[in-house]
Design a protein around this motif. Structure first.
Motif, short mmCIF file in Angstrom:
data_model
loop_
_atom_site.label_atom_id
_atom_site.label_comp_id
_atom_site.label_asym_id
_atom_site.label_seq_id
_atom_site.Cartn_x
_atom_site.Cartn_y
_atom_site.Cartn_z
N ILE A 188 48.16 29.74 44.41
CA ILE A 188 47.53 29.90 43.10
C ILE A 188 46.93 31.25 42.77
O ILE A 188 46.91 31.69 41.93
N VAL A 189 45.93 31.34 43.87
CA VAL A 189 44.86 32.53 43.69
C VAL A 189 45.81 34.09 44.11
O VAL A 189 45.35 34.83 43.17
N GLU A 190 46.62 34.03 45.06
CA GLU A 190 47.27 35.41 45.16
C GLU A 190 47.63 36.37 44.19
O GLU A 190 47.34 37.54 43.79
N PRO A 191 48.75 35.45 43.19
CA PRO A 191 49.04 36.36 42.05
C PRO A 191 48.00 36.68 41.08
O PRO A 191 48.16 37.73 40.41
N LEU A 192 47.05 35.80 40.73
CA LEU A 192 45.88 35.94 39.86
C LEU A 192 45.27 37.30 40.43
O LEU A 192 44.90 38.10 39.81
N ASN A 193 44.94 37.17 41.62
CA ASN A 193 44.19 38.37 42.14
C ASN A 193 44.99 39.57 42.36
O ASN A 193 44.40 40.87 42.28
N ALA A 194 46.22 39.68 42.44
CA ALA A 194 47.03 40.60 42.47
C ALA A 194 47.00 41.51 41.06
O ALA A 194 47.12 42.80 41.00
N GLY A 196 44.35 41.55 39.33
CA GLY A 196 42.81 42.27 39.43
C GLY A 196 41.68 40.98 39.21
O GLY A 196 40.57 41.69 39.12
N ALA A 197 42.16 39.88 39.05
CA ALA A 197 41.09 38.82 39.14
C ALA A 197 40.32 38.71 40.54
O ALA A 197 40.97 39.23 41.39
N THR A 198 39.39 38.00 40.41
CA THR A 198 38.58 37.74 41.91
C THR A 198 38.20 36.43 42.07
O THR A 198 37.24 35.93 42.36
N HIS A 199 39.36 35.55 42.16
CA HIS A 199 39.24 33.99 42.49
C HIS A 199 39.13 34.17 43.92
O HIS A 199 39.65 34.71 44.75
N SER A 200 38.19 32.99 44.39
CA SER A 200 38.06 32.96 45.88
C SER A 200 38.25 31.64 46.49
O SER A 200 38.10 30.39 45.73
N ILE A 201 38.50 31.39 47.84
CA ILE A 201 38.75 30.30 48.44
C ILE A 201 37.78 29.97 49.57
O ILE A 201 37.80 30.89 50.49
#
Ligand SMILES: Cc1cc2nc3c(=O)[nH]c(=O)nc-3n(C[C@H](O)[C@H](O)[C@H](O)COP(=O)(O)OP(=O)(O)OC[C@H]3O[C@@H](n4cnc5c(N)ncnc54)[C@H](O)[C@@H]3O)c2cc1C
Length: 264
Positions: free
Chosen positions: A47-53, A55-60
């Protein structure tokens, strides 16, 4: 979006386990990251990797309750790609039942500002499959359990899952924050890469005591347990079974065998 994943260190499934004073003797066997929690980690990463790619900064963040050595299992989760971890470790936690475990995990989650919590469906040691529901209840959040697929819509702060049950597939959605448990068919967890293993060595595991999270010893452990193990016996070895020789009347003998046991 801040995602938490509850991960548990469990005795290796292949290890021979013993009970000691009414508790599973965990210290004497090899311990691993609960296999079913790897699916939760993988799903959160997907879920997070494509969003962060973009430019987002979602964290786990991985959250675990267990002894100090649970950090070994946590390290595996970090090497898969999670950003950081919180381990609640305290001598008073020994003998904690499911209600106490959920109390501790919910306290950490409620103070972390998380939007989404992922869990496995069950641990491979106690296998109660109750923690996700208990967490949702304690947090006052929606629970979406036994997810076979998860779609997060960050724009509308909602999540949709396909819930796999014996009777079929239910599509359910909830507003964030919510607790999701995932089944093992959801994905194929990655093996940590060499780069991931090296990066995990530098990632932070924050260890908290019971006092640090504002709980007292009487609320957890043996003294706070609502349930107790009264007795435990090793499963008796399996019988050799009965071999039916077929010399023309095998079918008849088989039918008689089943009939005697009222199976037909
Ligand atoms: C009387 C009694 C004494 C016990 N004493 C101990 C003890 O001393 N030590 C001990 O380890 N266990 C002990 N247990 C077992 C412990 O209570 C359970 O393991 C715990 O409540 C979680 O239940 P479960 O493993 O069935 O989790 P499930 O509900 O099957 O797990 C579902 C998911 O919840 C999450 N989860 C579960 N447990 C944890 C955790 N600890 N940290 C982070 N995430 C988690 C994981 O995502 C997991 O996939 C005891 C149980 C009883 C009844």
């Amino acid at each position: 979006m801040k995602i938490a994943i509850c991960v548990k260190q469990v005795p290796d499934s292949w290890a021979e386990k013993k009970m000691l004073n009414g508790l599973l003797d965990r210290a004497s066997v090899d311990a691993v990251l609960n296999e079913l929690d790897e699916y939760a980690i993988e799903e959160a990463l997907r879920i997070v990797e494509p969003l962060n790619a973009g430019g987002a900064t979602h964290s786990i963040t991985l959250i675990s309750m267990g002894p100090d050595r649970a950090s070994e299992a946590i390290r595996k989760g970090l090497s898969m790609g999670a950003d950081e971890a919180i381990l609640v470790s305290d001598p008073s936690l020994v003998g904690s039942d499911a209600l106490a475990t959920s109390k501790v995990l919910a306290k950490v989650i409620s103070e972390g500002g998380f939007d989404l919590v992922f869990c496995g469906t069950e641990s491979t040691d106690a296998r109660m499959s109750v923690i996700p529901a208990m967490l949702a209840e304690r947090l006052g959040w929606a629970q979406l359990t036994f997810a076979g697929t998860v779609k997060v819509d960050a724009a509308s702060s909602s999540v949709e899952i396909a819930r796999m049950s014996e009777s079929g597939v239910e599509v359910m959605s909830a507003a964030l924050p919510c607790v999701i448990s995932v089944i093992e068919k959801i994905n194929e967890p990655r093996y940590p890469s060499f780069k991931g293993i090296m990066a995990a060595k530098k990632k932070i595991i924050t260890t908290k005591s019971l006092g640090d999270i504002g709980l007292s010893a009487g609320e957890v452990g043996m003294s706070g347990a609502w349930s107790a193990v009264i007795d435990a016996k090793a499963r008796p070895p399996r019988d050799k079974g009965i071999k039916i020789e077929d010399s023309g009347d095998g079918g008849l003998k088989l039918a008689e065998f089943l009939q005697e046991r009222r199976l037909i």
